[in-house]
Design an enzyme around this catalytic site. Structure first.
Site, PDB file in Angstrom:
ATOM      1  N   SER A 117      -3.039  -7.728   2.587  1.00 16.21           N
ATOM      2  CA  SER A 117      -3.342  -7.620   4.012  1.00 16.21           C
ATOM      3  C   SER A 117      -3.733  -8.981   4.578  1.00 16.21           C
ATOM      4  O   SER A 117      -3.352  -9.330   5.692  1.00 16.21           O
ATOM      5  CB  SER A 117      -4.490  -6.636   4.232  1.00 16.21           C
ATOM      6  OG  SER A 117      -4.092  -5.329   3.895  1.00 16.21           O
ATOM      7  N   LYS A 173     -18.285  -6.526   7.536  1.00 17.19           N
ATOM      8  CA  LYS A 173     -17.088  -7.364   7.483  1.00 17.19           C
ATOM      9  C   LYS A 173     -16.289  -7.219   8.776  1.00 17.19           C
ATOM     10  O   LYS A 173     -15.968  -6.099   9.185  1.00 17.19           O
ATOM     11  CB  LYS A 173     -16.237  -6.898   6.285  1.00 17.19           C
ATOM     12  CG  LYS A 173     -15.381  -7.974   5.664  1.00 17.19           C
ATOM     13  CD  LYS A 173     -14.835  -7.472   4.355  1.00 17.19           C
ATOM     14  CE  LYS A 173     -13.390  -7.863   4.163  1.00 17.19           C
ATOM     15  NZ  LYS A 173     -12.782  -7.129   3.041  1.00 17.19           N
ATOM     16  N   ARG A 204      -2.003  -5.852  -7.933  1.00 13.12           N
ATOM     17  CA  ARG A 204      -0.929  -6.747  -7.547  1.00 13.12           C
ATOM     18  C   ARG A 204      -0.774  -7.884  -8.549  1.00 13.12           C
ATOM     19  O   ARG A 204       0.132  -7.939  -9.320  1.00 13.12           O
ATOM     20  CB  ARG A 204      -1.183  -7.323  -6.164  1.00 13.12           C
ATOM     21  CG  ARG A 204      -0.910  -6.294  -5.068  1.00 13.12           C
ATOM     22  CD  ARG A 204      -1.409  -6.826  -3.794  1.00 13.12           C
ATOM     23  NE  ARG A 204      -2.798  -7.237  -4.005  1.00 13.12           N
ATOM     24  CZ  ARG A 204      -3.365  -8.308  -3.494  1.00 13.12           C
ATOM     25  NH1 ARG A 204      -2.680  -9.110  -2.730  1.00 13.12           N
ATOM     26  NH2 ARG A 204      -4.636  -8.597  -3.723  1.00 13.12           N
ATOM     27  N   HIS A 217       0.833  -1.204   0.000  1.00 15.78           N
ATOM     28  CA  HIS A 217       0.000   0.000   0.000  1.00 15.78           C
ATOM     29  C   HIS A 217       0.870   1.256   0.000  1.00 15.78           C
ATOM     30  O   HIS A 217       0.604   2.213  -0.721  1.00 15.78           O
ATOM     31  CB  HIS A 217      -0.901   0.022   1.244  1.00 15.78           C
ATOM     32  CG  HIS A 217      -1.899  -1.085   1.301  1.00 15.78           C
ATOM     33  ND1 HIS A 217      -2.067  -1.886   2.413  1.00 15.78           N
ATOM     34  CD2 HIS A 217      -2.780  -1.547   0.385  1.00 15.78           C
ATOM     35  CE1 HIS A 217      -3.017  -2.767   2.174  1.00 15.78           C
ATOM     36  NE2 HIS A 217      -3.466  -2.594   0.952  1.00 15.78           N
TER      37      HIS A 217
END
Lengths: 166, 166, 166, 166, 166, 166
Positions: free
Chosen positions: C128, C41, C90, C17
């Site tokens: 993450s 979430k 990514r 990030h």
């Protein structure tokens, strides 16, 4: 003794290929690096040049041998007494072709296994064709290939580079 | 002696897993099939049940051992003296996760290699979750799993199937 | 002045990030790093913790601001006067979701562009969730996250690691 | 002033290319649309024709310039003082090549960023080669390319279409 | 009466093609297998040879017809009164091209639907080009193609195989 | 008479689903839209609500019927006398799951074919879950779903939206 064959075009060999060779040499008793002769496909380096570059670049590993072959890879692997064919995986695009080729090889001879090994992250996006294109456009490829390959690329392309600058 | 670890959830073991185990057992001196204990993820079978099913299903191979482990796969592989982690590839969707996990494992310990082997075409689209779903919906899974797993699935689901039909 | 919003969960922020933040800060006049509040979430870190970690980790860049928001990303971007939403790519698996989200955002408000930037190769396979899993299994994550995140992860997980070892 | 380069073959330019040009022109101070000269690849239109079509099709945007270049894209971008290379993403198949090229560009010069922008959904499946194939087979391409390109395509192919009908 | 067109190069027809033809013939009233004439692409078999092989291989199905065509597939399908174009899907790599072609066809004529059918798992990784390559390298292709195609391949390649062995 | 089943969760039905229903209704004699009852998965709308919405949205097509079912899709298709199961393909991510499910269905009953149809480009990136998320975040979904679904979504979420604004 477990022998594996690592087949490919190696036109030219890159640091990614050497990375796979080193990993395979640590895992198996003998690694045969085998340049596939493809008469239809036009190559930058001759089969002899590619074999010579691979020999020089793999000198340090005792259990690595360099050879060339014609015809079906599985037939060659059988003749050489190999248990498996080793293929390097770089990125996703590789995977599907490799998978199909492995299925085809298995169909042709169920005694030869195909195993996939991963290149280091450093070389995950490196390919022979990228090196060829970079060389053609005059970019710096010196840390993408072994020194002996770098010298040969400079030989091949230096005339062309001069021509462009004039 | 070359030892490899074949880690997974095996919830339940399928014929695809056994196919990989058989292929790895032919290529390496010792294969440790290792059930990963994942406390957060709810499983259909307990770790003990999964180990027992795998033991029964792999009885015929002398160089295959079944175990379970907690924590990082690479740490477990190191403790067991393994040279490599074996992963089965089924279809494309597997590849990317496997690739990332292999990169992560390599980062954590560069001494353990990850190699990928292909399941037979027959099992290319078979997964534990597909078997679980099929069992839940009352479909026939008898040729997708070994007989001992088939018996355990019938035990687990027969009450549920009866309930639905009433 | 060209303002861009870089939205995400950042649970926790990773070096990947920060790599994107640095690249965006070099290309646009102002970068708003925006933690999306997702009530459904379950998160490892609270929104406040994530904002605090991002603030500490981005201190060195003058044109980077950290904020949090609820609801639609495009609405938030509009309110903040942004010209574009920045997303880091990514690996392949990201691409399709990002593409769909970008199309949806464009549909909702055609005035906000979505642009994709690539993380450094070093972080191409870092997420993450990989960091969370690594932390849970007791692996070493110290060079995957900024120091302030590393300290927070140790705080969160040290009790759990002790419990396991006993 | 932030300058970006939008490189490509543009053989011929399509409405998808113009869509990206318009989006980039709204986000950056100057957009240089750069036709890559590729001596090895046979093209339908000459570099001069492609530059002329792009100039005509981008007349309405003041901050768009059309140029052509040889050699490495990053070197050209550096010479032109650009901060970033802009690439349009259409569908998944694009992504991987673009990703590799962006990594290669970054390796060659870390000062130039690559950013990806999305074409409108309307043009998500449109490519120069699809236009060429459609033209060759006598299909209607009039709403896939700008009017000036449409006229040039009719010129190129009308003799061929007549020949076929006889 | 519902007519569908199953277009392709069929150079040569494989068992995977016949599998799709059989499935389509069971689902629709009439299946027109249509060999696309592509003047630019060099083929192993002439259009006439391909039509003849397909005719021989589909003799057993009353509602299957073999034909050849030039130009746009949708135009041909319209002329033949077809409701849909049938495409076989083998593996992932097919999907994206097929999707784009289907979108392009729909754009050209919205009255013709494209439907995708799956080959049997047995042929999921089989393609005409794999058969050609296998034949060229002297591998065994006898259970990948119908007998009449197998005979024609032996005719084509036997001279070449002899030459290699000498 | 050729009957096809179009199974799904339809939670809620979208314009993409209706697009497929319309295309299938034009190609087959009867289309049974079948809501799959999944007891484990929590749904936004009850099965009854979903059936009612689909009935209202498909009123205009005479050969479309709406139903719900439990258990294996192929068993249901067999009971209803269907020749094929129809599945809509949106984007790449769909394809692999669909392919596996189709293979599994074929394995369970080889008499039922699976055919794939493409949604219009307009809906290529639309899914029920995207609609649910958009509704939850207060975005505008009115042109993504049929009017009757739009009304039901407003009913469900209006209390929640009010709560957030206070």
């Amino acid at each position: 003794m477990r022998i594996v064959v690592y087949p490919g075009s190696f036109d030219p060999p890159t640091n990614g290929h050497l990375d796979i060779i080193e990993r395979a040499a640590a895992l198996f008793d003998r690694v045969i690096v085998a340049v596939a002769v493809n008469l239809r496909k036009e190559a930058l380096f001759s089969v002899e040049e590619r074999v010579a570059m691979l020999k020089e670049a793999t000198l340090e590993w005792d259990n690595v041998e360099v050879d060339s072959y014609r015809g079906l890879t599985v037939k060659y692997a059988l003749q050489r007494g190999a248990s498996a064919i080793v293929r390097g995986l770089r990125v996703l695009s590789d995977f599907e072709n490799e998978y199909m080729m492995a299925l085809m090889n298995r169909k042709l001879d169920s005694g030869i296994e195909t195993i996939f090994m991963m290149t280091s992250k450093e070389y995950a996006f490196l390919s022979s064709s990228a090196v060829r294109e970079l060389a053609e456009l005059g970019g710096d490829f010196s840390d993408l290939v072994p020194p002996c390959v770098s010298r040969k690329l400079v030989e091949k392309f230096s005339a062309r580079w001069r021509g462009r600058e004039e």
